[in-house]
Scaffold this motif. Structure first.
Motif, PDB file in Angstrom:
ATOM      1  N   LYS A   1     -58.145 -31.295  -5.787  1.00  0.00           N
ATOM      2  CA  LYS A   1     -57.017 -31.817  -6.445  1.00  0.00           C
ATOM      3  C   LYS A   1     -56.741 -31.311  -7.850  1.00  0.00           C
ATOM      4  CE  LYS A   1     -55.230 -34.799  -3.827  1.00  0.00           C
ATOM      5  NZ  LYS A   1     -53.652 -34.780  -3.310  1.00  0.00           N
ATOM      6  N   ALA A   2     -57.922 -31.203  -8.442  1.00  0.00           N
ATOM      7  CA  ALA A   2     -58.068 -30.664  -9.930  1.00  0.00           C
ATOM      8  C   ALA A   2     -57.599 -29.311 -10.047  1.00  0.00           C
ATOM      9  CB  ALA A   2     -59.529 -30.504 -10.503  1.00  0.00           C
ATOM     10  N   ALA A   3     -57.969 -28.422  -8.763  1.00  0.00           N
ATOM     11  CA  ALA A   3     -57.124 -26.915  -9.172  1.00  0.00           C
ATOM     12  C   ALA A   3     -55.802 -26.927  -8.815  1.00  0.00           C
ATOM     13  CB  ALA A   3     -57.939 -26.346  -7.751  1.00  0.00           C
ATOM     14  N   GLU A   4     -55.282 -28.079  -8.139  1.00  0.00           N
ATOM     15  CA  GLU A   4     -53.831 -28.091  -7.572  1.00  0.00           C
ATOM     16  C   GLU A   4     -53.148 -28.706  -8.914  1.00  0.00           C
ATOM     17  OE1 GLU A   4     -53.678 -30.950  -4.250  1.00  0.00           O
ATOM     18  OE2 GLU A   4     -54.161 -29.478  -3.161  1.00  0.00           O
ATOM     19  N   GLN A   5     -53.883 -29.454  -9.717  1.00  0.00           N
ATOM     20  CA  GLN A   5     -53.218 -30.142 -10.991  1.00  0.00           C
ATOM     21  C   GLN A   5     -53.041 -29.046 -11.962  1.00  0.00           C
ATOM     22  OE1 GLN A   5     -51.727 -33.249 -11.542  1.00  0.00           O
ATOM     23  NE2 GLN A   5     -50.999 -31.956 -13.246  1.00  0.00           N
ATOM     24  N   ARG A   6     -54.131 -28.110 -12.110  1.00  0.00           N
ATOM     25  CA  ARG A   6     -53.972 -26.973 -12.894  1.00  0.00           C
ATOM     26  C   ARG A   6     -52.906 -25.876 -12.410  1.00  0.00           C
ATOM     27  NH1 ARG A   6     -59.656 -27.262 -12.291  1.00  0.00           N
ATOM     28  NH2 ARG A   6     -59.803 -25.561 -10.667  1.00  0.00           N
ATOM     29  N   VAL A   7     -52.860 -25.769 -11.189  1.00  0.00           N
ATOM     30  CA  VAL A   7     -51.603 -24.853 -10.712  1.00  0.00           C
ATOM     31  C   VAL A   7     -50.226 -25.327 -11.342  1.00  0.00           C
ATOM     32  CG1 VAL A   7     -50.569 -23.811  -8.987  1.00  0.00           C
ATOM     33  CG2 VAL A   7     -52.993 -23.517  -8.985  1.00  0.00           C
ATOM     34  N   SER A   8     -50.207 -26.605 -10.997  1.00  0.00           N
ATOM     35  CA  SER A   8     -48.955 -27.423 -11.339  1.00  0.00           C
ATOM     36  C   SER A   8     -48.540 -27.211 -12.749  1.00  0.00           C
ATOM     37  CB  SER A   8     -48.980 -28.742 -10.871  1.00  0.00           C
ATOM     38  OG  SER A   8     -47.828 -29.585 -11.129  1.00  0.00           O
ATOM     39  N   ASP A   9     -49.585 -27.531 -13.593  1.00  0.00           N
ATOM     40  CA  ASP A   9     -49.279 -27.501 -15.052  1.00  0.00           C
ATOM     41  C   ASP A   9     -49.069 -26.104 -15.439  1.00  0.00           C
ATOM     42  OD1 ASP A   9     -49.985 -29.960 -14.975  1.00  0.00           O
ATOM     43  OD2 ASP A   9     -51.916 -29.785 -15.925  1.00  0.00           O
ATOM     44  N   PHE A  10     -49.663 -25.016 -14.840  1.00  0.00           N
ATOM     45  CA  PHE A  10     -49.316 -23.596 -15.280  1.00  0.00           C
ATOM     46  C   PHE A  10     -47.813 -23.238 -14.706  1.00  0.00           C
ATOM     47  CE2 PHE A  10     -49.191 -19.245 -13.892  1.00  0.00           C
ATOM     48  CZ  PHE A  10     -49.550 -18.639 -15.032  1.00  0.00           C
ATOM     49  N   TYR A  11     -47.649 -23.819 -13.566  1.00  0.00           N
ATOM     50  CA  TYR A  11     -46.407 -23.431 -13.065  1.00  0.00           C
ATOM     51  C   TYR A  11     -45.140 -24.115 -13.932  1.00  0.00           C
ATOM     52  CZ  TYR A  11     -42.744 -23.723  -9.103  1.00  0.00           C
ATOM     53  OH  TYR A  11     -41.694 -24.022  -8.457  1.00  0.00           O
ATOM     54  N   SER A  12     -45.266 -25.192 -14.441  1.00  0.00           N
ATOM     55  CA  SER A  12     -44.226 -25.837 -15.162  1.00  0.00           C
ATOM     56  C   SER A  12     -44.282 -24.987 -16.631  1.00  0.00           C
ATOM     57  CB  SER A  12     -44.621 -27.343 -15.239  1.00  0.00           C
ATOM     58  OG  SER A  12     -44.373 -27.886 -14.254  1.00  0.00           O
ATOM     59  N   ARG A  13     -45.374 -24.755 -17.236  1.00  0.00           N
ATOM     60  CA  ARG A  13     -45.420 -24.104 -18.459  1.00  0.00           C
ATOM     61  C   ARG A  13     -44.769 -22.752 -18.616  1.00  0.00           C
ATOM     62  NH1 ARG A  13     -50.248 -25.441 -19.282  1.00  0.00           N
ATOM     63  NH2 ARG A  13     -51.250 -23.348 -18.785  1.00  0.00           N
ATOM     64  N   VAL A  14     -45.273 -22.104 -17.575  1.00  0.00           N
ATOM     65  CA  VAL A  14     -44.702 -20.696 -17.343  1.00  0.00           C
ATOM     66  C   VAL A  14     -43.305 -20.838 -17.351  1.00  0.00           C
ATOM     67  CG1 VAL A  14     -44.329 -18.693 -16.180  1.00  0.00           C
ATOM     68  CG2 VAL A  14     -46.412 -19.738 -16.774  1.00  0.00           C
ATOM     69  N   SER A  15     -42.633 -21.620 -16.513  1.00  0.00           N
ATOM     70  CA  SER A  15     -41.118 -21.929 -16.237  1.00  0.00           C
ATOM     71  C   SER A  15     -40.432 -22.166 -17.520  1.00  0.00           C
ATOM     72  CB  SER A  15     -40.832 -23.018 -15.101  1.00  0.00           C
ATOM     73  OG  SER A  15     -41.464 -22.803 -14.047  1.00  0.00           O
ATOM     74  N   HIS A  16     -40.826 -23.157 -18.257  1.00  0.00           N
ATOM     75  CA  HIS A  16     -40.285 -23.659 -19.596  1.00  0.00           C
ATOM     76  C   HIS A  16     -40.437 -22.293 -20.418  1.00  0.00           C
ATOM     77  CE1 HIS A  16     -39.302 -27.635 -19.180  1.00  0.00           C
ATOM     78  NE2 HIS A  16     -40.415 -27.736 -18.655  1.00  0.00           N
ATOM     79  N   GLU A  17     -41.531 -21.524 -20.565  1.00  0.00           N
ATOM     80  CA  GLU A  17     -41.887 -20.529 -21.408  1.00  0.00           C
ATOM     81  C   GLU A  17     -40.463 -19.203 -21.070  1.00  0.00           C
ATOM     82  OE1 GLU A  17     -43.151 -20.111 -24.234  1.00  0.00           O
ATOM     83  OE2 GLU A  17     -44.126 -22.083 -24.022  1.00  0.00           O
ATOM     84  N   LEU A  18     -40.251 -19.128 -19.688  1.00  0.00           N
ATOM     85  CA  LEU A  18     -39.678 -18.125 -19.298  1.00  0.00           C
ATOM     86  C   LEU A  18     -38.007 -18.644 -19.690  1.00  0.00           C
ATOM     87  CD1 LEU A  18     -40.816 -17.278 -15.744  1.00  0.00           C
ATOM     88  CD2 LEU A  18     -40.610 -15.543 -18.066  1.00  0.00           C
ATOM     89  N   ARG A  19     -37.620 -19.610 -19.336  1.00  0.00           N
ATOM     90  CA  ARG A  19     -36.317 -20.036 -19.786  1.00  0.00           C
ATOM     91  C   ARG A  19     -35.826 -19.909 -21.181  1.00  0.00           C
ATOM     92  NH1 ARG A  19     -34.554 -26.043 -17.913  1.00  0.00           N
ATOM     93  NH2 ARG A  19     -35.998 -26.884 -19.444  1.00  0.00           N
ATOM     94  N   THR A  20     -36.763 -20.133 -22.100  1.00  0.00           N
ATOM     95  CA  THR A  20     -36.414 -19.979 -23.509  1.00  0.00           C
ATOM     96  C   THR A  20     -35.782 -18.679 -23.834  1.00  0.00           C
ATOM     97  OG1 THR A  20     -37.794 -21.809 -24.213  1.00  0.00           O
ATOM     98  CG2 THR A  20     -36.986 -20.312 -25.955  1.00  0.00           C
TER      99      THR A  20
END
Length: 302
Positions: A63-82
């Protein structure tokens, strides 16, 4: 506790539980959180009685690993959109300066692909919000005609490039209490699919009409149509259907996101289609402020 209790009670009933495996968190005496996964089955003794056999696994690390992947996924998406938004703005300026030149045509292609990347990133962020139950709406009085005008303005260049004519028929002046941008997103997605799969030199029609306390938006094309079997898959994440799905690839996210948006409004979405006879996608939204129910709007057959 309620989920675990329901799971155990279903094991003691006449049929197996709907969830073959149940994940849940517990709080230990030291206040730490541990995630457990339980899978159980019944063993019939042959005399009318039976035992319950189960296994339990500690999945805290998973579950901790899944949360890290989810956080990374969201962060990268935001960084790409800008940066993509900035690039799109620059490309818009270049296109307006030399639209007919060879350079202008290349810039136009670049802007089109930039738009596609932005839509992909926005779709990924919306899916993450859906999974977290955090897809937010900002409701305000919205005129259906404005929603249609905005969506048509967005899709007209793409439709024209495919030789497809877009037309509209707005038969109500009743206002909606809705998130205007989200409703435009739903209608634009339905138009995008219609343009993608409609026959060349055909017409795609957007229609808005009132049904009691609901307003229905529909998008009708004269394409290949969708089989009854495939229709049941349409509104699920990452689903693509039809014989040309691979030739005209998308993310498989648009309809699932559209359904979530409509559900959040207390509405309903569906499709009417027959192979060889085209397709109509529709969605209904309540006229006033209505709290979304478990299945959305009125019981309207598709």
């Amino acid at each position: 506790r309620q989920r675990v209790s329901e799971y155990v009670n279903s094991l003691a009933g006449d049929s197996m539980p709907a969830e073959p495996e149940l994940d849940f968190a517990i709080t230990k005496p030291d206040e730490s959180i541990v995630w457990l996964s339980v899978r159980s089955s019944r063993i019939d003794r042959g005399d009318g009685s039976w035992d319950i056999c189960g296994t339990m696994r500690d999945i805290t690390d998973r579950k901790a690993a899944e949360q890290r992947v989810s956080d990374f996924y969201s962060r990268v998406s935001h960084e790409l959109r800008t940066p993509l938004t900035s690039i799109k703005g620059a490309l818009d300026l270049l296109v307006s300066g030399r639209p007919r030149s060879r350079t202008g045509q290349l810039v136009l292609i670049a802007r089109k692909e930039c738009d596609r990347l932005i839509r992909l990133i926005n779709d990924m962020l919306d899916v993450k919000s859906m999974e977290a139950g955090k897809l937010q709406l900002s409701k305000q009085k919205t005129h259906p005609a404005e929603v249609v005008a905005h969506a048509l303005e967005t899709m007209t260049p793409s439709a024209a490039a495919s030789g497809i004519t877009l037309s509209k028929s707005v038969l109500t002046t009743k206002m909606l209490m809705a998130d205007r941008d989200r409703v435009v997103q739903v209608l634009t997605n339905l138009l995008s699919n219609a343009v993608k799969f409609a026959n060349s030199d055909s017409e795609v029609v957007v229609k808005v009409e009132r049904f009691g306390e609901f307003i229905r938006f529909s998008v009708t094309d004269a394409g290949l149509g969708i089989s009854t079997e495939d229709q049941s898959k349409l509104f699920k994440v990452f689903q693509q259907v039809g014989p040309s799905a691979h030739a005209k690839r998308g993310t498989g996210l648009g309809l699932a996101i559209s359904k979530e948006i409509v559900d959040q409004h207390g509405g309903q979405i569906g499709v009417i289609s027959e192979l060889g006879r085209g397709t109509t996608f529709w969605f209904e939204l309540p006229v006033g402020v209505v709290e979304p129910g478990p299945k959305g709007g009125r019981n309207s057959g598709s």
